[in-house]
Design an enzyme around this catalytic site. Structure first.
Site: not given
Length: 806
Positions: A656, A699
């Site tokens: 990611s 996140k």
């Protein structure tokens, strides 16, 4: 392509309470648990439970907390209610081989009846047989037999007496022996001295007479033996004739009390006949005169114990087939056992000490087991494999061969058991079983696969509301308002990380029901409202978020370097997620890159020190290939570059951060600074397309907290993949910051869009000459790479010149 700035409506799926169609959950019908979003699993379960063929056992796979056990038990009970009652199972004494007790199946409830009837038989014969043996008819006939015997004995003995007198001997019976004495002329017994004083010829005559008498005595006993046998047999037959009608009557009552149409009736009838013969063979034990003798009583008790029924499976009162769940499967609990007791340093047992296992008790029905429990004991696993192969169960005590004491063992009759096993396990266990034990796997032909999430719809939201109502009712908790239910449903979407899907892990929802109800009762509320659910969620987070809080404090205190203001070259904030199992949270991590002229290519420092996982390493290699493809016209690239996650002490895994790594590399090569207020997450493929990542909500929220602590100035935000937009279920405080313009969430489909946002400079598109426009990001990168190439060529030329000078 263009970058998208997401608005508050994009950031969360909101459920309007009024759309649910009720004001509170007390209005809903909740008789049973609904199969919410598990149509495939429900269809498979109903099919498997309805199949009566062998090997159609069910393997239920899915995540813990998905409701798989509860829903399967509910389905088992529904299927069991339509099945026939299974039979009782008894064990009986085997008169031909006592070490091999007989198994007997009886219609449900008749095992208990047979046990009671035989117990009544034992009581009856203990009172009636002595009465029969003391009756006038029996006494008269037995006296006649005794009298006939005595008359014959007296006649034969009289002949023996005459024979003895003729030879000057007297004879009499003493304790079953014959004692004879030599007589003198005056009929008195001669002493040994008197006999020795007789002439030799006379002594010879006496010896001859004694031999003849001894022969006659032997003939007497030979003649008496058949008469004695005739008397004994006559008395035995008389007792049998007197008692047999009583036994016939009692056993006939037992036969009449039982169903004659079942399969094992012939076996029972043969057993009852053996009971009769055994009683008739031991009639002497029923004499009243001997009943006070302790040893005699023990012997009688042992004989009578043979007529007991060991009812190991009693289905009396059962409605439908049995439904069993074994949460602690041991060898004995599954397959049965034989109990022993010590007598004179020997372990002894008998058929009454046989105990059934749950597999016996589940005959004709269903048994639920958890695979993990079975795998803990190799002996259980092997025994279960043999059972599934044959369908037959042998009760045994495997450890008796190693007992320090001598043991009298039993081998109970093997029985055929038809039980459908529902095995609960994980996906990993299921596929591991398919690969490593295909024989066992073939016994579980029905795969019941529970989904982790499902598409949300008005129907699933209604079913989820019924689940909440069902849980509240079963747990004795207050019902929930529509607004509270809507908040719980939104939390389900958050758990699924999808605006279009709900989580199928209902154990979390059930826990949230209980925790929300606790807050409701704290404020003495009648119904659980939205505020109670919010309070429960905050409390849950507070119980688990210490690691996240500590990292946030480290960032705020400057121990962990994160910059959320200004611009920097070759530096950017990436977004990562930490999953502790019971809690997930996101946090930013600084990613930096340095580039130089050289020929080593891209260096992943984390990989070099073995602190990155294979997926992350794969992402870096893809990034490197994409970079090479962008500048293939000047390949090979003359570059040394290094990328690192700063202050990472635990390792990194996942791809990611690929986008962020690419952007810091572009920044270092172009010399363009990156906006430090915008953190980046997203994977990249070899064509520069930005791919979705996991944990996007955590996140974003983790980075928002860092920015909030540092001071929101309207420049901060995050850059996420466009394909992650439907995964957004953000906390309301983040959405409010977006609405007020203090925080921004940007989504991109291609890396070029992101680099333009971060630098404020166009990315650049390759022209007809194969070069990028000057002043664009890629144009500046291209210029740097050309400079690196010239520097490397100059260095190589200088090295070559020095070599020639030597």
């Amino acid at each position: 392509m263009s970058i998208s700035n997401l608005i508050p409506a994009d950031l969360r799926f909101n459920i309007i309470p009024e759309s649910l169609g009720f004001s509170d959950t007390s209005e809903l019908q909740y008789d049973s648990l609904p199969w919410i979003g598990q149509e495939r699993a429900e269809m498979a379960a109903r099919f498997g439970l309805g199949m009566d063929q062998p090997n159609y056992n069910l393997f239920v796979l899915g995540e813990t907390g998905s409701g798989r056990s509860s829903l399967l038990r509910q389905a088992m009970e529904a299927a069991a209610s339509n099945k026939a009652l299974p039979p009782d199972l008894c064990y009986l004494h085997n008169f031909d081989a006592p070490e091999r007790p007989q198994a007997l199946f009886l219609p449900a409830g008749q095992g208990r009846l047979l046990r009671n009837l035989l117990a009544h038989l034992v009581k009856s014969i203990q009172s009636e047989i002595p009465g029969c043996l003391e009756g006038q008819e029996f006494k008269a006939e037995s006296e006649r037999i005794e009298r006939n015997y005595k008359e014959a004995e007296s006649r034969i003995f009289s002949e023996l007496e005459i024979f003895a007198e003729m030879r000057s001997f007297s004879i009499q019976r003493e304790a079953g022996r014959m004692v004879f004495t030599l007589l003198g002329k005056k009929k008195h017994a001669l002493t040994e001295d008197e006999v020795l004083a007789l002439p030799k010829e006379k002594r010879a005559e006496i010896n001859q007479a004694e031999q003849e008498l001894r022969a006659k005595i032997a003939g007497y006993f030979e003649e008496m033996r058949p008469l004695e046998r005739l008397k004994i047999n006559g008395l035995v037959e008389l007792r049998r004739q007197v008692v047999k009608p009583v036994l016939d009557r009692e056993l006939q009552e037992i036969r009449h009390g039982l169903d004659h149409k079942y399969q094992d009736y012939a076996k029972l009838d043969a057993y009852l006949e053996q009971v009769m013969q055994d009683v008739l063979n031991h009639l002497e034990l029923f004499k009243t005169a001997d009943m006070d003798e302790e040893s005699h009583s023990d012997i009688l008790g042992k004989v009578l114990s043979r007529y007991r029924v060991n009812l190991v499976v009693d289905n009396h009162g059962l409605k439908g087939a049995p439904v069993l769940v074994e949460d602690n499967p041991t060898f004995h609990s599954l397959f049965g056992s034989i109990e022993y007791q010590s007598e004179s340093d020997v372990l002894v047992t008998n058929f009454t000490r046989i105990r059934a296992g749950v597999l016996h008790k589940g005959h004709g029905g269903f048994l639920m087991l958890h695979l993990r429990d079975l795998l803990a004991d190799e002996m259980i696993w092997e025994k279960l494999r043999r059972f599934l192969r044959s369908g037959k169960l042998q009760i045994e005590e495997p450890g008796m061969a190693f007992s320090p004491m001598a043991a009298v063992s039993l081998i109970p009759e093997v029985v055929h058991v038809d039980v459908k096993i529902i095995l609960i396990g994980s996906r990993e266990q299921y596929y591991d079983l398919q690969e490593h034990d295909p024989e066992f796997a073939r016994s579980f032909r029905v795969k019941v696969d529970f989904a982790e999430s499902f598409l949300s719809s008005p129907e699933t939201r209604r079913a989820s509301s019924i689940f909440i109502a069902h849980a509240s009712h079963n747990l004795g908790l207050p019902h929930f308002t529509a607004a509270a239910v809507a908040r719980m449903l939104e939390d389900s979407h958050r758990e699924a990380e999808d605006q279009t899907r709900q989580s199928a892990i209902f154990s979390r929802a059930e826990a949230l029901v209980m925790e929300s109800a606790a807050f409701c009762r704290t404020r003495s509320g009648i119904l659980v409202n939205e505020g109670d659910v919010e309070a429960a969620l905050r409390a849950r987070s507070l119980r688990h978020d210490y690691p996240a809080q500590r990292i946030q404090e480290s960032i705020a205190e400057g121990d962990v370097l994160i910059t959320v203001h200004g611009e920097n070259v070759g530096q950017l904030n990436g977004l990562s997620q930490v999953d502790l199992g019971d809690y997930r949270f996101g946090l930013p991590v600084r990613i930096t890159a340095r580039t130089f002229a050289g020929e080593d290519g891209l260096l992943n420092i984390g990989r070099e020190v073995e602190m990155s996982g294979p997926i992350h390493d794969k992402g870096v290699l893809i990034l490197q290939n994409y970079l090479s493809a962008l500048f293939a016209h000047i390949a090979p690239l003359a570059m040394n570059a290094s990328i690192v996650f700063e202050q990472d002490y635990y390792g990194v895994e996942g791809d990611s951060a690929s986008c962020a790594e690419l952007y810091v590399l572009f920044s270092s090569l172009s010399g363009l600074p990156l906006k430090q207020g915008i953190a980046v997450t997203g994977a990249v493929n070899q064509y520069g397309e930005v791919l979705p990542v996991g944990g996007v909500n955590e996140k974003i929220e983790g980075y928002y907290r860092v920015c909030e602590a540092a001071g929101l100035d309207g420049s901060q935000g995050v850059l996420i993949p466009s394909r992650n937009r439907r995964n957004l279920m953000l906390e309301r405080n983040v959405i409010e910051a977006v609405a007020s313009g203090l925080f921004h969430i940007h989504s991109v489909e291609h890396t070029s869009e992101g680099i333009e946002l971060l630098t404020g400079v166009p990315a650049g598109i390759v022209g007809g000459t194969g070069s990028y426009p000057a002043g664009s990001v890629l144009g500046l990168v291209q210029s740097t790479l050309h400079a690196y190439r010239r520097a490397c060529q100059l260095r190589d030329h200088q090295k070559e010149g020095k070599r020639h000078l030597r």
